[in-house]
Design an enzyme around this catalytic site. Structure first.
Site, PDB file in Angstrom:
ATOM      1  N   MET A 335       0.814  -1.212   0.000  1.00 18.23           N
ATOM      2  CA  MET A 335       0.000   0.000   0.000  1.00 18.23           C
ATOM      3  C   MET A 335       0.852   1.268   0.000  1.00 18.23           C
ATOM      4  SD  MET A 335      -2.967  -1.037  -0.393  1.00 18.23           S
ATOM      5  CE  MET A 335      -3.952   0.421  -0.178  1.00 18.23           C
ATOM      6  N   VAL A 412       2.391  -2.046   9.074  1.00 18.66           N
ATOM      7  CA  VAL A 412       1.610  -3.241   9.414  1.00 18.66           C
ATOM      8  C   VAL A 412       0.325  -2.894  10.175  1.00 18.66           C
ATOM      9  CG1 VAL A 412       3.371  -5.015   9.421  1.00 18.66           C
ATOM     10  CG2 VAL A 412       3.165  -3.476  11.382  1.00 18.66           C
ATOM     11  N   LYS A 418       1.247   1.052  15.226  1.00 17.49           N
ATOM     12  CA  LYS A 418       0.804   2.338  14.683  1.00 17.49           C
ATOM     13  C   LYS A 418       0.836   3.413  15.783  1.00 17.49           C
ATOM     14  CE  LYS A 418      -2.020   0.310  10.921  1.00 17.49           C
ATOM     15  NZ  LYS A 418      -1.559   0.659   9.609  1.00 17.49           N
ATOM     16  N   SER A 440      -6.998  -0.488   7.297  1.00 20.07           N
ATOM     17  CA  SER A 440      -8.227  -0.924   6.632  1.00 20.07           C
ATOM     18  C   SER A 440      -9.362  -1.137   7.607  1.00 20.07           C
ATOM     19  CB  SER A 440      -7.982  -2.179   5.803  1.00 20.07           C
ATOM     20  OG  SER A 440      -7.059  -3.026   6.392  1.00 20.07           O
ATOM     21  N   HIS A 461      -8.383   5.755   3.646  1.00 18.86           N
ATOM     22  CA  HIS A 461      -8.322   4.328   3.330  1.00 18.86           C
ATOM     23  C   HIS A 461      -8.354   4.143   1.819  1.00 18.86           C
ATOM     24  CE1 HIS A 461     -10.362   0.121   3.552  1.00 18.86           C
ATOM     25  NE2 HIS A 461      -9.092   0.023   3.281  1.00 18.86           N
ATOM     26  N   ASN A 464      -6.571  -1.502  -2.745  1.00 14.24           N
ATOM     27  CA  ASN A 464      -5.486  -2.172  -3.440  1.00 14.24           C
ATOM     28  C   ASN A 464      -5.975  -2.761  -4.771  1.00 14.24           C
ATOM     29  OD1 ASN A 464      -3.075  -3.497  -3.946  1.00 14.24           O
ATOM     30  ND2 ASN A 464      -3.523  -5.201  -2.588  1.00 14.24           N
TER      31      ASN A 464
END
Ligand code: NAI
Length: 684
Positions: A335, A412, A418, A440, A461, A464
């Site tokens: 991403m 990740v 995060k 996501s 968001h 992909n």
């Protein structure tokens, strides 16, 4: 006071009549009853004058005529009214075709549908080679057929097969391709359009209307094949089939009879549910251009941001939001590299970070690959791709984010990782830097609890692959300020993505509904319904691929991971199927890494994976396609109703739009909640 005419006429000193489309009240010329009346008046007025020839032209910068007004067409009450609307348009264009002197169409800018049917009724077509000049008959894409002479006249110009090919594909052609296909007669630079159209008009005035060679008759075998394709690939939608009938049968009739057949078929498709659905989807897409954050930041009260400072209060700022210039991307995986590539392609300066130099290098080579592919597919010029790639810098150093206006993290999917990243960023970034997460499913406020300015945190968001998927969910936490939301909305539009705004909540909207659906498909599978039976049922309903095949595409590992998150956030309600965990343990990851396997195998010809038998129950279960469709659609509808009741999205249209753009939901169904309503399946 009478309203100014949308179509006017003049006669120049050389005796050429000019019919000009230029609606003073709009940026575009569209066909509706007033415009039709104005065109009729212009033609009738010129018919009374001694003109040598006529040129039809537009006064707009980028549009010849935008075609028929879809609000009007979408409201045609029944097939009879539809057929009459077609006959009226045909009769009007018949005045051009039968005009006493030659008529030349001078096309610059978009020329779709009724616009091109205007040109088709003329005797010569000149178009500019500008990139905004795109020409053709895209009606089938809206569930309609060309009904103002397109199905009858195009086969007579370029042959029945070529006409069928163009009309069923429903795409607009660049002017150069339109010339090669025979849709137009001349290609000219924009500056020469008037002069060259006038020269053509004078030539025809001297020599007479051009004689055209009769194209070959319709080939029955070709049309039989096209019908077969329309029944399978286009799921038997009425418009492609009606277009094929109008072209094949019409090309064997006299022009008046072919036009009458076209009008009757137009009436039928215009009255169909599919046309109404596709026109509705057209307007959903159109509405995005005008999307604002107003609904989320009412001027008084409301549940979102308590921030009322001048820069970020609830009221819309009178000045446009300050644009981002330099974008930081953290994580150079699937991403992160996708986001960095897309931002650079759209002109942003990008710095991309990963933890190891080799991960950065891998990310940069993925980005290079996407640019190379864009060049190979002629979507980008070599020098533009090189310049865009040069706008991306890779690094392992967080300090390089000090001058970024926006930082998007795509590391990740792990709350602690995060949170640690947001804490690390706090002392590095500028105080006005916006921090976004591409998570996501994880609630933004949970991730951003360690950020120094929670008001400037938000979710963006992307889907992909970023270079192909149009949707971006903009996710607002309870702290996100209006200013942040405004800037991020402007940014996603600038990126050319189609945004939908939602409130932060686990899985936001698309992930949540999609994974409830995939999980339920796995549950059916675990009860013994075979892979191909489930997938075929959903494909037959209109999905581009079935849910089991989609799991392979998303990755069994990613699916299983998200099932875990969903179980965590929706305890009791999300009874996670276990097949994906069992597949993973056996090394079946889906379609990843080229020739891998999941529910299907991908080495050589794609086929059902026999190795899946060991995970399935011994006794199979029969379930007919309709029951599968109703069950799986029902799960999505129920979850979307919850999402709406919880205020995660504002409207059912938002939900429909997000699924159309983010999951490949079949457009001809009009949207999930629109379908639910029409099928009597929604509570609302
Ligand atoms: P990925 O595993 O391909 O890439 C993650 C990258 O982040 C790795 O290269 C890793 O080394 C790097 N990383 C980890 N910690 C870091 C740190 N502190 N600083 C810099 N780099 C760090 O993962 P992917 O698929 O790109 O997903 C990234 C995020 O995007 C996740 O939150 C995921 O849920 C989300 N997402 C994924 C989608 C997908 O289809 N793969 C779709 C939409 C969102």
């Amino acid at each position: 006071m009478s309203t100014p005419a949308t179509v006017t006429h003049t006669v120049d000193a050389d005796g050429i009549g000019w019919i000009t489309f230029d609606d003073p009240a709009s940026r575009a010329n569209v066909y509706n009853p007033p415009t039709q009346a104005a065109l009729r008046a212009a033609i009738e007025a010129l018919a009374m004058q001694p003109v040598k020839a006529v040129v039809v032209i537009s006064g707009k910068e980028k549009i010849f005529i935008a075609g028929a007004d879809l609000r009007w067409l979408g409201k045609l009450p029944d097939a009879k009214a539809g057929a009459q609307a077609a006959r009226d348009g045909q009769a009007l264009f018949g005045l051009l075709a039968d005009f006493k002197v030659p008529v030349v169409a001078a096309i610059h800018g978009a020329c779709p549908g009724g616009a091109y049917e205007t040109a088709l009724a003329c005797h010569w077509r000149v178009a500019t080679d500008a990139k905004e000049t795109v020409i053709g008959l895209p009606e089938v894409g809206l569930g309609l057929i060309p009904g103002w002479g397109g199905c009858a006249r195009l086969p007579r110009l370029i042959g029945a097969q070529a006409a069928a090919d163009h009309i069923v594909k429903a795409t607009l052609l660049p002017a150069k391709v339109a010339l090669q296909t025979g849709l137009i007669d001349e290609l000219v630079p924009p500056a020469d359009l008037r002069a060259r159209a006038k020269a053509a008009a004078l030539k025809l005035a001297a020599e007479g209307k051009p004689a055209r060679i009769s194209p070959p008759p319709a080939d029955a075998a070709f049309f039989a094949e096209q019908r077969k394709l329309a029944l399978t690939r286009l799921r038997g939608q009425p418009a492609p089939l009606a277009a094929l009938d109008a072209i094949e049968q019409g090309s064997g009739l006299t022009l008046p009879l072919a036009l009458e057949l076209e009008a009757a078929l137009f009436g039928e498709v215009a009255a169909s549910e599919v046309a109404k659905n596709l026109i509705h989807v057209f307007f959903l897409k159109d509405a995005v251009k005008k999307l604002t954050v107003d609904a989320w930041f009412p001027p008084v009260g409301g549940s979102l941001s308590p921030d009322t400072s001048a820069a970020s209060g609830r009221k819309a700022s009178p000045t446009p939001p300050v644009p981002f210039k330099k974008v930081g991307v953290i994580g150079a995986g699937v991403m992160g590299s996708g986001i960095a590539q897309w931002c650079a392609a759209r002109g942003y300066t990008v710095v991309m970070r990963d933890v190891q130099p080799e991960f950065v290098e891998r990310g940069l080579s993925i980005i290079k690959g996407v640019f190379d592919e864009a060049v190979a597919r002629k979507k980008m010029k070599t020098e533009d791709a090189a310049a865009a790639f040069a706008r991306v810098t890779g690094t392992t150093d967080l300090a390089r984010f000090a001058d970024c206006d926006l930082v998007i993290e795509a590391i990740v999917e792990n709350v602690a990782a995060k949170q640690a990243l947001f804490a690390d960023l706090a002392p590095v970034v500028r105080a006005d830097c916006v921090l976004a997460s591409n998570t996501s499913a994880l609630p933004i406020e949970e991730l951003a609890s360690t950020a120094s300015h929670p008001g400037r945190t938000v979710g963006i968001h992307f889907f992909n692959p970023v270079s192909k998927m149009p949707l971006a969910e903009i996710v607002l936490s309870p702290h996100t300020t209006r200013d942040t939301a405004d800037r991020v909305l402007a940014f996603t539009k600038q990126l050319g993505k189609t945004p939908v705004i939602c409130r932060s909540s686990p899985g936001f909207f698309v992930t949540r509904v999609l994974f409830f659906y995939l999980n339920e498909a796995c549950a059916l599978w675990e009860q013994g319904v075979p892979t191909d039976v489930i997938d075929r049922a959903m494909r037959d309903w209109g999905w581009p691929m079935g849910p089991m095949r989609l799991i392979d595409e998303v990755g069994v590992d990613v699916t299983d991971f998200i099932y875990g998150e969903m179980k965590h956030y929706f305890p009791g309600r999300f009874a996670g199927a276990t097949v994906c965990s069992r597949m993973l343990a056996a090394g079946l990851k889906g379609r990843k890494n080229g020739a891998s396997a999941g529910f299907y195998t991908y080495a050589g010809k794609e086929a059902l994976n026999p190795a899946m038998a060991k995970f399935a129950p011994e006794a199979g279960k029969t379930m007919d396609a309709r029951a599968i469709q109703e069950h799986l659609n029902g799960v999505m509808i129920a979850e979307t109703e919850r999402v709406l009741a919880e205020g995660v999205l504002k409207t059912a249209d938002d939900a429909d739009f997000a699924l159309l753009m983010g999951t490949g939901f079949p457009a001809f169904r009009g949207g999930l909640m629109r379908y639910a309503k029409s099928a009597g399946r929604s509570k609302g």
